[in-house]
Design an enzyme around this catalytic site. Structure first.
Site, short mmCIF file in Angstrom:
data_model
loop_
_atom_site.label_atom_id
_atom_site.label_comp_id
_atom_site.label_asym_id
_atom_site.label_seq_id
_atom_site.Cartn_x
_atom_site.Cartn_y
_atom_site.Cartn_z
N SER A 1 -28.38 17.24 -29.05
CA SER A 1 -28.76 16.14 -28.18
C SER A 1 -29.97 15.40 -28.74
O SER A 1 -29.94 14.91 -29.87
CB SER A 1 -29.00 16.67 -26.77
OG SER A 1 -29.03 15.62 -25.83
N HIS B 1 -21.36 18.49 -22.72
CA HIS B 1 -22.57 18.38 -23.53
C HIS B 1 -23.08 19.77 -23.97
O HIS B 1 -23.59 19.92 -25.06
CB HIS B 1 -23.64 17.64 -22.73
CG HIS B 1 -24.78 17.15 -23.55
ND1 HIS B 1 -24.61 16.43 -24.71
CD2 HIS B 1 -26.14 17.27 -23.38
CE1 HIS B 1 -25.79 16.12 -25.23
NE2 HIS B 1 -26.73 16.63 -24.45
N ASP C 1 -17.99 15.33 -23.18
CA ASP C 1 -19.44 15.13 -23.07
C ASP C 1 -19.73 13.87 -22.25
O ASP C 1 -19.31 12.77 -22.62
CB ASP C 1 -20.05 15.01 -24.47
CG ASP C 1 -21.55 15.18 -24.49
OD1 ASP C 1 -22.21 14.79 -23.51
OD2 ASP C 1 -22.07 15.70 -25.50
#
Length: 271
Positions: free
Chosen positions: A98, A251, A223
């Protein structure tokens, strides 16, 4: 072993150094708003395979110091460089999830990928988390502005709402409570300032073209935070890269499909 490393005068980041005599090394860069603890189930697996795992809490998060500034990608990648230098690390795999993926990309460009043999991007917030006039694939700008507003007005609710979008599979309430607590460890100002960086950072489009090491891109097709289209853009922009789709992940790909993630990660490290 856990210890603190000075990255600036009066600012220290926390580093977890696990299995320090391992035959290969991987550095983990966590995503927002978590900490190095996000990768617990990767450490469990990798130390059994003889891998040294180094994970740092970014400033403002986890156990690291919480200054009121320095939440841009330049400074956050400089913090990584300070850890690499002080531990005299080389020939390692760098993994960023991320926002940690965005920091990893900035590190590759700003610090010429010092010490990095291989790069793993998983659910990476790059080249842009949000949609832009020339990049229609990210989140709406307003979604991030709501996160910032929520941070300043009702951070517990914001974190709970964010956690509800993080995973694709249903996990135990105990796991989700643990996950929520990781977000509470962060400073509120750090939480908001990193989100502001998502809005204002555009240099990653150039940074990503400078990556010159073998790169593995891992991304869940469900995601909702960093949309799968970001992974496809990364694949197109990084020359020596391969994209592995995780068809039952959101995610939190490192936990939604933990066993597959660990196996794919280890195979790439050992190639």
């Amino acid at each position: 072993m856990g210890y603190y490393i000075s990255v600036e005068s009066k600012i220290k980041v926390y580093v977890e150094d696990i299995n320090e005599n391992g035959n290969k090394t991987i550095i983990f860069l966590h995503g927002w708003p978590g900490s190095h603890e996000l990768f617990e189930y990767q450490y469990d697996y990798l130390i059994q395979k003889g891998i040294r795992c180094i994970a740092l809490d970014q400033r403002g998060f986890g156990k690291s110091d919480r200054p009121t500034c320095g939440y841009d990608y330049d400074t956050l990648s400089d913090d990584v460089k300070a850890v690499v230098d002080q531990l005299e690390l080389s020939n390692f795999t760098l993994l960023g999830h991320s926002t940690g993926g965005a920091i990893a990309i900035r590190y590759m460009a700003r610090h010429k990928g010092k010490g990095v043999d291989k790069l793993i991007l998983c659910g990476a917030a790059a080249p842009s988390l949000i949609k832009r006039s020339y990049f229609p694939y990210g989140l709406r700008r307003e979604a991030v502005e709501e996160i910032i507003k929520g941070t300043y007005n009702d951070r517990p609710k914001m974190l709970k709402d964010f956690g509800d979008t993080f995973f694709y599979k249903r996990h135990s309430k105990w796991f989700m409570e643990w996950f929520l607590q990781l977000g509470f460890q962060a400073a509120s100002w750090a939480t908001a300032e990193v989100a502001n960086t998502w809005l204002n950072e555009e240099k990653l489009f150039e940074d990503i073209k400078e990556i010159d090491v073998p790169t593995l891109i891992i991304h869940g097709i469900h995601d909702q935070v960093c949309l799968f289209s970001l992974a496809e853009a990364q694949k197109n922009l990084i020359n020596d890269s391969k994209l592995v789709k995780f068809k039952n992940s959101g995610h939190g790909v490192f936990y939604d499909e933990k066993d597959k993630f660990n196996e794919v990660m280890l195979s790439f490290i050992e190639e």
